[in-house]
Design a protein around this motif. Structure first.
Motif, PDB file in Angstrom:
ATOM      1  N   TYR A 104       0.834  -1.200   0.000  1.00  0.00           N
ATOM      2  CA  TYR A 104       0.000   0.000   0.000  1.00  0.00           C
ATOM      3  C   TYR A 104       0.872   1.255   0.000  1.00  0.00           C
ATOM      4  O   TYR A 104       1.992   1.249   0.502  1.00  0.00           O
ATOM      5  CB  TYR A 104      -0.920   0.019   1.223  1.00  0.00           C
ATOM      6  N   ARG A 105       0.323   2.343  -0.554  1.00  0.00           N
ATOM      7  CA  ARG A 105       1.060   3.606  -0.555  1.00  0.00           C
ATOM      8  C   ARG A 105       0.331   4.704   0.191  1.00  0.00           C
ATOM      9  O   ARG A 105       0.931   5.716   0.541  1.00  0.00           O
ATOM     10  CB  ARG A 105       1.341   4.060  -2.000  1.00  0.00           C
ATOM     11  N   PHE A 106      -0.969   4.526   0.433  1.00  0.00           N
ATOM     12  CA  PHE A 106      -1.724   5.506   1.224  1.00  0.00           C
ATOM     13  C   PHE A 106      -2.488   4.767   2.311  1.00  0.00           C
ATOM     14  O   PHE A 106      -3.257   3.849   2.042  1.00  0.00           O
ATOM     15  CB  PHE A 106      -2.689   6.305   0.354  1.00  0.00           C
ATOM     16  N   PHE A 107      -2.255   5.182   3.552  1.00  0.00           N
ATOM     17  CA  PHE A 107      -2.896   4.577   4.717  1.00  0.00           C
ATOM     18  C   PHE A 107      -3.764   5.623   5.405  1.00  0.00           C
ATOM     19  O   PHE A 107      -3.309   6.737   5.650  1.00  0.00           O
ATOM     20  CB  PHE A 107      -1.840   4.094   5.723  1.00  0.00           C
ATOM     21  N   HIS A 108      -4.977   5.268   5.719  1.00  0.00           N
ATOM     22  CA  HIS A 108      -5.765   6.172   6.568  1.00  0.00           C
ATOM     23  C   HIS A 108      -6.721   5.369   7.436  1.00  0.00           C
ATOM     24  O   HIS A 108      -7.244   4.336   7.041  1.00  0.00           O
ATOM     25  CB  HIS A 108      -6.515   7.234   5.750  1.00  0.00           C
ATOM     26  N   GLY A 109      -6.864   5.853   8.660  1.00  0.00           N
ATOM     27  CA  GLY A 109      -7.732   5.191   9.615  1.00  0.00           C
ATOM     28  C   GLY A 109      -7.538   5.788  10.990  1.00  0.00           C
ATOM     29  O   GLY A 109      -6.747   6.708  11.188  1.00  0.00           O
ATOM     30  N   HIS A 110      -8.272   5.244  11.963  1.00  0.00           N
ATOM     31  CA  HIS A 110      -8.188   5.729  13.337  1.00  0.00           C
ATOM     32  C   HIS A 110      -6.999   5.046  14.026  1.00  0.00           C
ATOM     33  O   HIS A 110      -7.157   4.222  14.927  1.00  0.00           O
ATOM     34  CB  HIS A 110      -9.499   5.450  14.080  1.00  0.00           C
ATOM     35  N   PHE A 111      -5.819   5.408  13.592  1.00  0.00           N
ATOM     36  CA  PHE A 111      -4.594   4.825  14.116  1.00  0.00           C
ATOM     37  C   PHE A 111      -4.125   5.606  15.353  1.00  0.00           C
ATOM     38  O   PHE A 111      -4.711   6.608  15.734  1.00  0.00           O
ATOM     39  CB  PHE A 111      -3.487   4.876  13.057  1.00  0.00           C
ATOM     40  N   THR A 112      -3.026   5.121  15.946  1.00  0.00           N
ATOM     41  CA  THR A 112      -2.297   5.872  16.961  1.00  0.00           C
ATOM     42  C   THR A 112      -0.901   6.153  16.421  1.00  0.00           C
ATOM     43  O   THR A 112      -0.452   5.531  15.460  1.00  0.00           O
ATOM     44  CB  THR A 112      -2.175   5.084  18.274  1.00  0.00           C
TER      45      THR A 112
END
Length: 307
Positions: A104-112
């Motif tokens: 993957y090259r773009f990550f988005h989410g409710h991360f920490t």
């Protein structure tokens, strides 16, 4: 986007974000809409001259719930093929192996912040901050607007509690799936390698240390935007990230547009009272210190070089 669609072969994990304890096949897990993209400038696949995103670099969007992040996610995702977009609402990055993440090259989410560090290779990290008290009130109304049948079908515990309680009672909730989302949530997200998990007992007792650590971690981000100036921030952010801009920023998951989604219903907003304001102050002591510090140094939170 469902979990299986988002990360083939990935491991399941407990959540630590604003949907903690909720099943991840929820109404928000849909394929990311595509923004109408402007032609890219010379300088690479995504364009934008000397700061162009290189083929071995990744973009990570740490999305803090109810900070206008859905709109930004759509714009950022429009720069990548769908098979290069990793979208998860739960904080699973640290549970996946490097080979899976490299696809993957773009990550988005409710991360920490801690899990973002698991993304391999050079990366440019962004987030959006919002006034902490406004964020909590927005989250409450967002959860409360889920239709009852959706809440029960997907066992969404946070929205179930919001639907059952008036705002003041909700703010006094003791359930971990609520407290982790409203008790100084932004500082928790930014505390890096401190394993907060979903511990209800975590009280940020050393407030100065917690806030200072959160700010130190925030300074490693390539761009920090703010919900109330998002349009202006995005115009400056996209060249710094080496990405093409778009014709306008879409507005998604706003209180005014939720009734257009079949999983939500229009609800009345509760009026604030002195008691509500006092509870919001109690829940955001560290977050407000963090937010004020971030706004004071906002012009330094812009770096074109990957970490």
């Amino acid at each position: 986007m469902s979990d299986k669609e988002a990360a083939p072969g990935s491991a399941k994990s407990g959540a630590s974000g604003p949907d903690a304890g909720n099943k991840r096949e929820g109404p928000g897990n849909k394929p990311v809409p595509r923004a109408k993209q402007k032609p890219a400038a010379a300088g690479g696949p995504q364009g934008q001259g000397r700061h162009s995103l290189r083929v071995n670099e990744r973009i990570v969007f740490l999305h803090i719930a109810k900070c206008a992040g859905s709109s930004l996610a759509v714009l950022l995702a429009s720069n990548f093929p769908e098979n290069e977009v990793f979208h998860r609402r739960d904080d699973v990055l640290g549970t996946l192996n490097s080979d899976t993440l490299r696809s993957y090259r773009f990550f988005h989410g409710h991360f920490t912040k801690h899990s973002v560090d698991a993304v391999p290779g050079p990366k440019r990290i962004v987030t959006v901050l919002r006034d902490p008290r406004e964020r909590i009130v927005s989250l409450y109304h967002f959860w409360r607007s889920h239709k009852p049948e959706v809440v029960e079908r997907l066992n969404l515990r946070g929205p179930r509690i919001a639907r059952q309680r008036p705002l003041l009672e909700f703010l006094k909730s003791k359930e971990p799936e609520v407290t982790v989302s409203i008790d100084n949530h932004m500082v928790r997200v930014m505390l890096g390698s401190l394993n907060l998990n979903q511990s209800q007992g975590f009280r940020l007792q050393d407030r100065d240390y917690a806030v200072e650590t959160a700010i130190t971690n925030l300074k490693r981000f390539n761009y920090v935007a703010f919900a109330d100036t998002l349009d202006e921030d995005v115009r400056m952010m996209m060249p710094i990230l080496g990405l093409a801009g778009a014709d306008g920023l879409p507005r998604l998951n706003t209180f005014e547009t939720l009734d257009a989604n079949r999983n939500f219903e229009k609800i009345a907003r509760e009026e604030s009272t002195d008691e509500v304001r006092a509870e919001l102050d109690r829940l955001t002591v560290s977050d407000r210190l963090f937010y004020r510090r971030a706004r004071d140094i906002r012009h330094t939170l812009r770096c074109p070089y990957p970490s």
